[in-house]
Each structure stands twice: as C-alpha cells, then as structure tokens.
Design a protein around this motif. Structure first.
Motif, PDB file in Angstrom:
ATOM      1  N   TYR A 107      44.731   4.879  65.085  1.00 21.29           N
ATOM      2  CA  TYR A 107      44.254   4.982  66.457  1.00 21.29           C
ATOM      3  C   TYR A 107      44.569   6.327  67.089  1.00 21.29           C
ATOM      4  O   TYR A 107      44.007   6.665  68.135  1.00 21.29           O
ATOM      5  CB  TYR A 107      44.856   3.861  67.313  1.00 21.29           C
ATOM      6  CG  TYR A 107      46.362   3.910  67.362  1.00 21.29           C
ATOM      7  CD1 TYR A 107      47.126   3.185  66.451  1.00 21.29           C
ATOM      8  CD2 TYR A 107      47.015   4.694  68.301  1.00 21.29           C
ATOM      9  CE1 TYR A 107      48.511   3.246  66.484  1.00 21.29           C
ATOM     10  CE2 TYR A 107      48.398   4.762  68.332  1.00 21.29           C
ATOM     11  CZ  TYR A 107      49.138   4.035  67.421  1.00 21.29           C
ATOM     12  OH  TYR A 107      50.516   4.099  67.451  1.00 21.29           O
ATOM     13  N   ARG A 108      45.468   7.087  66.484  1.00 20.85           N
ATOM     14  CA  ARG A 108      45.813   8.404  66.994  1.00 20.85           C
ATOM     15  C   ARG A 108      44.853   9.484  66.511  1.00 20.85           C
ATOM     16  O   ARG A 108      44.921  10.621  66.995  1.00 20.85           O
ATOM     17  CB  ARG A 108      47.241   8.780  66.583  1.00 20.85           C
ATOM     18  CG  ARG A 108      48.302   7.784  67.050  1.00 20.85           C
ATOM     19  CD  ARG A 108      49.679   8.176  66.562  1.00 20.85           C
ATOM     20  NE  ARG A 108      50.162   9.390  67.220  1.00 20.85           N
ATOM     21  CZ  ARG A 108      50.893   9.405  68.329  1.00 20.85           C
ATOM     22  NH1 ARG A 108      51.233   8.265  68.916  1.00 20.85           N
ATOM     23  NH2 ARG A 108      51.281  10.557  68.849  1.00 20.85           N
ATOM     24  N   ALA A 109      43.981   9.140  65.601  1.00 25.38           N
ATOM     25  CA  ALA A 109      43.061  10.098  65.014  1.00 25.38           C
ATOM     26  C   ALA A 109      41.683   9.961  65.641  1.00 25.38           C
ATOM     27  O   ALA A 109      41.122   8.865  65.700  1.00 25.38           O
ATOM     28  CB  ALA A 109      42.968   9.895  63.503  1.00 25.38           C
ATOM     29  N   ALA A 110      41.134  11.063  66.091  1.00 28.38           N
ATOM     30  CA  ALA A 110      39.840  11.031  66.756  1.00 28.38           C
ATOM     31  C   ALA A 110      38.746  10.462  65.868  1.00 28.38           C
ATOM     32  O   ALA A 110      37.844   9.768  66.352  1.00 28.38           O
ATOM     33  CB  ALA A 110      39.466  12.437  67.228  1.00 28.38           C
ATOM     34  N   HIS A 111      38.810  10.733  64.565  1.00 24.07           N
ATOM     35  CA  HIS A 111      37.753  10.290  63.671  1.00 24.07           C
ATOM     36  C   HIS A 111      37.700   8.780  63.521  1.00 24.07           C
ATOM     37  O   HIS A 111      36.718   8.247  63.003  1.00 24.07           O
ATOM     38  CB  HIS A 111      37.891  10.952  62.297  1.00 24.07           C
ATOM     39  CG  HIS A 111      39.146  10.575  61.564  1.00 24.07           C
ATOM     40  ND1 HIS A 111      39.307   9.355  60.948  1.00 24.07           N
ATOM     41  CD2 HIS A 111      40.286  11.266  61.340  1.00 24.07           C
ATOM     42  CE1 HIS A 111      40.503   9.299  60.378  1.00 24.07           C
ATOM     43  NE2 HIS A 111      41.108  10.445  60.601  1.00 24.07           N
ATOM     44  N   ALA A 112      38.749   8.075  63.943  1.00 21.10           N
ATOM     45  CA  ALA A 112      38.764   6.626  63.846  1.00 21.10           C
ATOM     46  C   ALA A 112      37.913   5.953  64.914  1.00 21.10           C
ATOM     47  O   ALA A 112      37.609   4.767  64.788  1.00 21.10           O
ATOM     48  CB  ALA A 112      40.196   6.108  63.940  1.00 21.10           C
ATOM     49  N   TYR A 113      37.527   6.668  65.934  1.00 15.21           N
ATOM     50  CA  TYR A 113      36.821   6.086  67.068  1.00 15.21           C
ATOM     51  C   TYR A 113      35.315   6.107  66.873  1.00 15.21           C
ATOM     52  O   TYR A 113      34.762   7.065  66.321  1.00 15.21           O
ATOM     53  CB  TYR A 113      37.220   6.809  68.351  1.00 15.21           C
ATOM     54  CG  TYR A 113      38.621   6.444  68.781  1.00 15.21           C
ATOM     55  CD1 TYR A 113      38.843   5.539  69.817  1.00 15.21           C
ATOM     56  CD2 TYR A 113      39.718   6.984  68.134  1.00 15.21           C
ATOM     57  CE1 TYR A 113      40.124   5.191  70.192  1.00 15.21           C
ATOM     58  CE2 TYR A 113      41.011   6.628  68.502  1.00 15.21           C
ATOM     59  CZ  TYR A 113      41.207   5.733  69.539  1.00 15.21           C
ATOM     60  OH  TYR A 113      42.483   5.377  69.914  1.00 15.21           O
ATOM     61  N   ASP A 114      34.683   5.048  67.341  1.00 16.19           N
ATOM     62  CA  ASP A 114      33.256   4.860  67.120  1.00 16.19           C
ATOM     63  C   ASP A 114      32.385   5.474  68.209  1.00 16.19           C
ATOM     64  O   ASP A 114      31.256   5.891  67.939  1.00 16.19           O
ATOM     65  CB  ASP A 114      32.938   3.363  67.024  1.00 16.19           C
ATOM     66  CG  ASP A 114      33.645   2.695  65.870  1.00 16.19           C
ATOM     67  OD1 ASP A 114      33.388   3.089  64.715  1.00 16.19           O
ATOM     68  OD2 ASP A 114      34.456   1.770  66.114  1.00 16.19           O
ATOM     69  N   TYR A 115      32.878   5.505  69.420  1.00 16.98           N
ATOM     70  CA  TYR A 115      32.097   5.981  70.550  1.00 16.98           C
ATOM     71  C   TYR A 115      32.960   6.839  71.456  1.00 16.98           C
ATOM     72  O   TYR A 115      34.166   6.606  71.592  1.00 16.98           O
ATOM     73  CB  TYR A 115      31.512   4.808  71.354  1.00 16.98           C
ATOM     74  CG  TYR A 115      30.641   3.898  70.544  1.00 16.98           C
ATOM     75  CD1 TYR A 115      29.323   4.246  70.253  1.00 16.98           C
ATOM     76  CD2 TYR A 115      31.125   2.692  70.066  1.00 16.98           C
ATOM     77  CE1 TYR A 115      28.528   3.410  69.498  1.00 16.98           C
ATOM     78  CE2 TYR A 115      30.336   1.852  69.312  1.00 16.98           C
ATOM     79  CZ  TYR A 115      29.035   2.219  69.030  1.00 16.98           C
ATOM     80  OH  TYR A 115      28.241   1.383  68.283  1.00 16.98           O
ATOM     81  N   TRP A 116      32.304   7.783  72.099  1.00 21.78           N
ATOM     82  CA  TRP A 116      32.984   8.727  72.975  1.00 21.78           C
ATOM     83  C   TRP A 116      32.225   8.918  74.268  1.00 21.78           C
ATOM     84  O   TRP A 116      30.994   8.880  74.288  1.00 21.78           O
ATOM     85  CB  TRP A 116      33.124  10.091  72.295  1.00 21.78           C
ATOM     86  CG  TRP A 116      34.061  10.076  71.139  1.00 21.78           C
ATOM     87  CD1 TRP A 116      33.769   9.704  69.860  1.00 21.78           C
ATOM     88  CD2 TRP A 116      35.430  10.450  71.155  1.00 21.78           C
ATOM     89  NE1 TRP A 116      34.883   9.827  69.074  1.00 21.78           N
ATOM     90  CE2 TRP A 116      35.922  10.282  69.841  1.00 21.78           C
ATOM     91  CE3 TRP A 116      36.298  10.916  72.148  1.00 21.78           C
ATOM     92  CZ2 TRP A 116      37.248  10.560  69.507  1.00 21.78           C
ATOM     93  CZ3 TRP A 116      37.609  11.196  71.817  1.00 21.78           C
ATOM     94  CH2 TRP A 116      38.066  11.017  70.511  1.00 21.78           C
ATOM     95  N   GLY A 117      32.978   9.114  75.344  1.00 23.95           N
ATOM     96  CA  GLY A 117      32.375   9.528  76.588  1.00 23.95           C
ATOM     97  C   GLY A 117      32.138  11.024  76.616  1.00 23.95           C
ATOM     98  O   GLY A 117      32.461  11.750  75.671  1.00 23.95           O
ATOM     99  N   GLN A 118      31.566  11.487  77.702  1.00 20.55           N
ATOM    100  CA  GLN A 118      31.245  12.900  77.843  1.00 20.55           C
ATOM    101  C   GLN A 118      32.435  13.745  78.272  1.00 20.55           C
ATOM    102  O   GLN A 118      32.392  14.967  78.167  1.00 20.55           O
ATOM    103  CB  GLN A 118      30.108  13.080  78.849  1.00 20.55           C
ATOM    104  CG  GLN A 118      28.791  12.478  78.402  1.00 20.55           C
ATOM    105  CD  GLN A 118      28.273  13.137  77.145  1.00 20.55           C
ATOM    106  OE1 GLN A 118      28.183  14.361  77.065  1.00 20.55           O
ATOM    107  NE2 GLN A 118      27.938  12.323  76.147  1.00 20.55           N
ATOM    108  N   GLY A 119      33.471  13.099  78.735  1.00 26.65           N
ATOM    109  CA  GLY A 119      34.657  13.801  79.172  1.00 26.65           C
ATOM    110  C   GLY A 119      34.655  14.051  80.667  1.00 26.65           C
ATOM    111  O   GLY A 119      33.610  14.164  81.300  1.00 26.65           O
ATOM    112  N   THR A 120      35.837  14.132  81.216  1.00 19.89           N
ATOM    113  CA  THR A 120      36.003  14.457  82.625  1.00 19.89           C
ATOM    114  C   THR A 120      37.121  15.483  82.762  1.00 19.89           C
ATOM    115  O   THR A 120      38.173  15.370  82.128  1.00 19.89           O
ATOM    116  CB  THR A 120      36.296  13.184  83.460  1.00 19.89           C
ATOM    117  OG1 THR A 120      36.363  13.517  84.846  1.00 19.89           O
ATOM    118  CG2 THR A 120      37.598  12.518  83.039  1.00 19.89           C
ATOM    119  N   GLN A 121      36.871  16.490  83.558  1.00 22.08           N
ATOM    120  CA  GLN A 121      37.809  17.598  83.693  1.00 22.08           C
ATOM    121  C   GLN A 121      38.946  17.226  84.618  1.00 22.08           C
ATOM    122  O   GLN A 121      38.729  16.743  85.734  1.00 22.08           O
ATOM    123  CB  GLN A 121      37.097  18.842  84.227  1.00 22.08           C
ATOM    124  CG  GLN A 121      38.021  20.032  84.473  1.00 22.08           C
ATOM    125  CD  GLN A 121      38.522  20.643  83.183  1.00 22.08           C
ATOM    126  OE1 GLN A 121      37.738  20.891  82.261  1.00 22.08           O
ATOM    127  NE2 GLN A 121      39.834  20.886  83.112  1.00 22.08           N
TER     128      GLN A 121
END
Length: 126
Positions: A107-121
């Motif tokens: 769960y600490r690895a980004a590649h394990a995640y299936d979906y991502w948001g656009q990000g918020t600054q």
C-alpha cells in the motif's frame, strides 16, 4: 471505472491546518484501500497515509505521523486527510488514490493503486 475528486487544498501559513477530502465515484463500492500520496517539486511521489475499508486500520509516513490523520466514510466512499501543524516541507501536490479490491500489494507503493485523482495543491508559507 472510478473517478476520484479531491478538494480542500490551498494556501496556508506554517503551523496551520487543512482538511483534504476525496470522493470516489463510479461502479466500485467501498474501495479496499484509500490513500494519499504527495509530490513536491523535484521529488518523487511519496506515500503519505492510507486507510483500510474496515476496523479503522491506518498507515502513515514517518514524516507526517502525529500531525496528519486519515479517516474514511465508507457510506460516502470518501477519504479525508486532516493536516495539522503544517510545515513548508509539506508543500506538494496531494493525490488521492484507491486500491479497489483486496490485495497483498504494498500500500506504500504508488504502482499498487488502481485509480488516481488529479491532485490538489497544498502550499505552506513562512
């Protein structure tokens, strides 16, 4: 398909607080893991916090322990990141991410995640 929509980012003075929200929408119900990553200029995307679907099990990066709190409302498919005692070093784009089903992936690895948001600054001044 899942869409993640973040809100709550902005400008804040050092020592202040922000609360980020991320709503997951689509056909997926109650993702297994909802998490937050952040990426500062010139740095790699780094794990920040994550929460499992049940039992309130949470995980934090050492850099935010004691200052950030992740929580989840399963009925709303929403994850929150309460950020207190903010430091300039916390300045980054914060991304919400989802692991949609039971997984033994890290769960600490980004590649394990299936979906991502656009990000918020998030920008912390002073």
């Amino acid at each position: 398909q899942v869409q993640l929509v973040e809100s709550g980012g902005g400008l804040v003075q050092a020592g202040g607080s922000l609360r980020l929200s991320c709503v997951a929408s689509g056909r997926t119900v109650s993702p297994y893991i909802m998490g937050w990553f952040r990426q500062a200029p010139g740095k790699e995307r780094e794990f920040t916090a994550a929460i499992r679907r049940n039992f309130g099990i949470t995980y934090y990066a050492d850099s935010v322990k004691g200052r950030f709190t992740i929580s989840r409302d399963n009925a709303k498919n929403t994850v929150y990141l309460q950020m207190n005692s903010l430091k300039p070093e916390d300045t980054a784009v914060y991304y919400c991410a989802v692991i949609r089903a039971d997984s033994s992936a890290n769960y600490r690895a980004a590649h394990a995640y299936d979906y991502w948001g656009q990000g918020t600054q998030v920008t912390v001044s002073s």
